[in-house]
Enzyme design. Sequence first.
Site, PDB file in Angstrom:
ATOM      1  N   HIS A  90       0.833  -1.203   0.000  1.00 54.57           N
ATOM      2  CA  HIS A  90       0.000   0.000   0.000  1.00 54.57           C
ATOM      3  C   HIS A  90       0.860   1.241   0.000  1.00 54.57           C
ATOM      4  O   HIS A  90       2.019   1.185   0.394  1.00 54.57           O
ATOM      5  CB  HIS A  90      -0.888   0.011   1.246  1.00 54.57           C
ATOM      6  N   THR A  91       0.288   2.336  -0.424  1.00 59.47           N
ATOM      7  CA  THR A  91       1.017   3.599  -0.389  1.00 59.47           C
ATOM      8  C   THR A  91       1.413   3.920   1.051  1.00 59.47           C
ATOM      9  O   THR A  91       0.565   3.962   1.935  1.00 59.47           O
ATOM     10  CB  THR A  91       0.138   4.737  -0.915  1.00 59.47           C
ATOM     11  N   GLN A  92       2.681   4.107   1.304  1.00 56.78           N
ATOM     12  CA  GLN A  92       3.136   4.454   2.646  1.00 56.78           C
ATOM     13  C   GLN A  92       3.544   5.913   2.723  1.00 56.78           C
ATOM     14  O   GLN A  92       3.665   6.477   3.786  1.00 56.78           O
ATOM     15  CB  GLN A  92       4.311   3.566   3.061  1.00 56.78           C
TER      16      GLN A  92
END
Lengths: 260, 292, 244
Positions: A33-35
């Site tokens: 996921h986008t962090q």
Amino acid sequence: MEQRPVNWGRPRDDIYGAYDHNIHNAAKMPTVHTQQPIVTGTSVIAVKFDKGVMMAADNLASYGSLARFTDQERLIPVGKDTVVGVSGDISDLQYVERLLEQLEIEENYDNDGHELKSSNIFEYLSRVFYQRRSKMDPLWNAVIVAGVEDGKPFLSYVDLLGVTYSSPTLATGFGAYLAVPLLRQVVDKEGDEDNLTEEDARKLIDKCMKVLFYRDARSIDKYSVATITSEGAKLEKNVKCVEMNWRFAEDIKGYGRTVA
Amino acid sequence: MFRNSYDNDSVTYSPTGRLFQVEYALEAIKQGSAAIGLVSKTHAVLVALKRNSEELGSYQKKLIRVDDHLGVALAGLAPDARVLTNFLRTQAMSSKLVYNRPIPVSRAVSSIADKAQANTQEYGKRPYGVGLLVVGYDATGPHLYEFLPSGSSLEYVATSIGARSQAARTYLEKNFDNFGSSTLDELIVHGITALRDTLAQDKELNSKNTSIAVVGIDTKFQLYDDDDVVPWLSKLDTLSRASGAIPTEESTEAEQPETTETTETTETAETTEAADASEAAPAADDSMDTTE
Amino acid sequence: MSLQEALPDSALHSTASSVPIEHRFNPYSDNGGTILGIAGKDFAVLAGDTRNTTGYSINSRYEPKVFHVGDNVVVSANGFAADGNVLVKRLGQQIQWYHYNHNKELKLSSCARLVQHMLYGKRFFPYYVHTILAGLDEDGKGAIYSFDPVGSYEREQCRAGGAAASLIMPFLDNQVNFKNQMDPATNGTEPHPITYLSLEEVLQLVKDAFSSATERHIQVGDGLEILIVTKDGVRTEYSPLKRD
């Protein structure tokens, strides 16, 4: 000829030794996921005035501290009386852009005289943002939805957490610290916007964008201004900051000629 | 004895291109008591005739609220209507949740029309045995739609479904010119006048068997039953019957509605089959107590 | 001398190199604000300030957070605003479905139990809110229910929630439940008897509580919205608070 498909495309045992089947059986890559945001756009600012709403965002897409793309449009018109201003991750901006385009297309399928109002678009976006944050896979943006609905200005904010609020003046990112105080000098509480003309609002927006360019290191002096009234949305592109004065820089220690 | 071999499922066409199961479903609507819908420029009204299966039994609900701006009248299998209205309620709520907008009436109707259509094309499914009149008020004004098990949905100025509804339609067709500019009260009186024409000779409208619902500009969907309908019933023109408020010499025509409908269905080549289908209908009257 | 020069090299680098910094998305934030509910003999009030914040920023000076969800029930979920709004919206729709299914009003006690299930249903990813429910019970008496983020709840005479709860609650203990007050009629020998406050007294108490909280808490201010529940329905009163 190797007859067993499982061995196709693998190093030959006779040359490289027995194949390590742990490689074949390795777990697949975990879902990622986008962090953190990668390419980003800075502040969006907006203010209500007597007959509508005005919103601005500059045209820079930064890669960290690098000014990577200098003509990124961040104000997205949706329908004929709504504009969505997006700050934060640019790839997520483009995803939101596609969502909104799809939304508009599907709204027009029936051609039954119904159209999405600003508040409908805003509600939809806030649901998307809240649902993504709840999946721990957020869209890394802060968004301002501006429009005119039933003759009245509409202005609301939603961000990567799904947090929403509305106010006659709004700004994302650095704008919340640098622009909002300037905007609130003119429009502080609901109703104050009735005393602000479109012309004065335009000057106010220019002033705020100039201050943001002076002080926000991730900004650029080229921006777009959206003006939404009951006549529809108007998008002014490639507006430049004018009458800038950098004389003060010379007096900053370590920056200009002043060394000690 | 003749046996129809093209009505065992809803997906098989007869050689003349008919879907008998769907047509039987449309027949089920005619088993239910009448429901009428009309719209003015500002409001939409539903009126319906309630039946009780026995003297001591309660009257079946004919009108159902879906949302503050949306409601339906039903004729046919009440349980099927309940399933459909519950679906409409989920659609209405999701529209509120996702778009913060009352669901547009046309889209609400399309959503159930799509479900009905699927039942006419998927093996093992049964078409809904109910017709609905959907009324609502949205951004584009008041609306009235007729929903049928065939999956068709049409918008009307005024229409009726259910038993002897042709009589009501005759009244509506004669008077619809006035509906647009009618006040809400006038519209309701038009509605119950039309409804009265669907009654058998020895029956009258009363507070027990009449249901009224209204929705419109600044008016949330509101149901009226029992004593609440008396003010309108008292406004009914006591003299005219079957001809409605406007006296007419053709009033006898409306009293033979079934004949008109039977001729419509028997127009095609398969006279025998169609007659078979419509003959079977009255026999079911008492056994199907879910039909309203 | 700068900070870097003053500190030994190890102090700056040791922790950074040995422990990796966990950097992950935090799905919560705190939007400040405070709420307060008081029950009377035949009424209940639920009040909230209208300021919405993140960090030191005032997001909005007027963002209502107390809502009437139908059936004479008012509710507010204070804390993380996104969760709060979703909870209130879901509750409103649940009440609608209750009407469809049962054709009657939802009792306040049943509504409270419903809220418990909605909160506990997210026990392992909680709604980060302090929830207060206000309305009238079956006997027509005012009632306040308060909930923790995962659904444990109780009925109370009064409760403050949110940012300035710890400032307001002791004041309420003293003024609503007469804690640490002696009865003047007994010359201070007996505790003050528990009596109901009138609506006027309660409204004044609420306004005092909020203006005091506004003075001492940075996340409280701008405006005060009070929802008042009586047998005649719900009405709203707004009064300004300091905006600094």
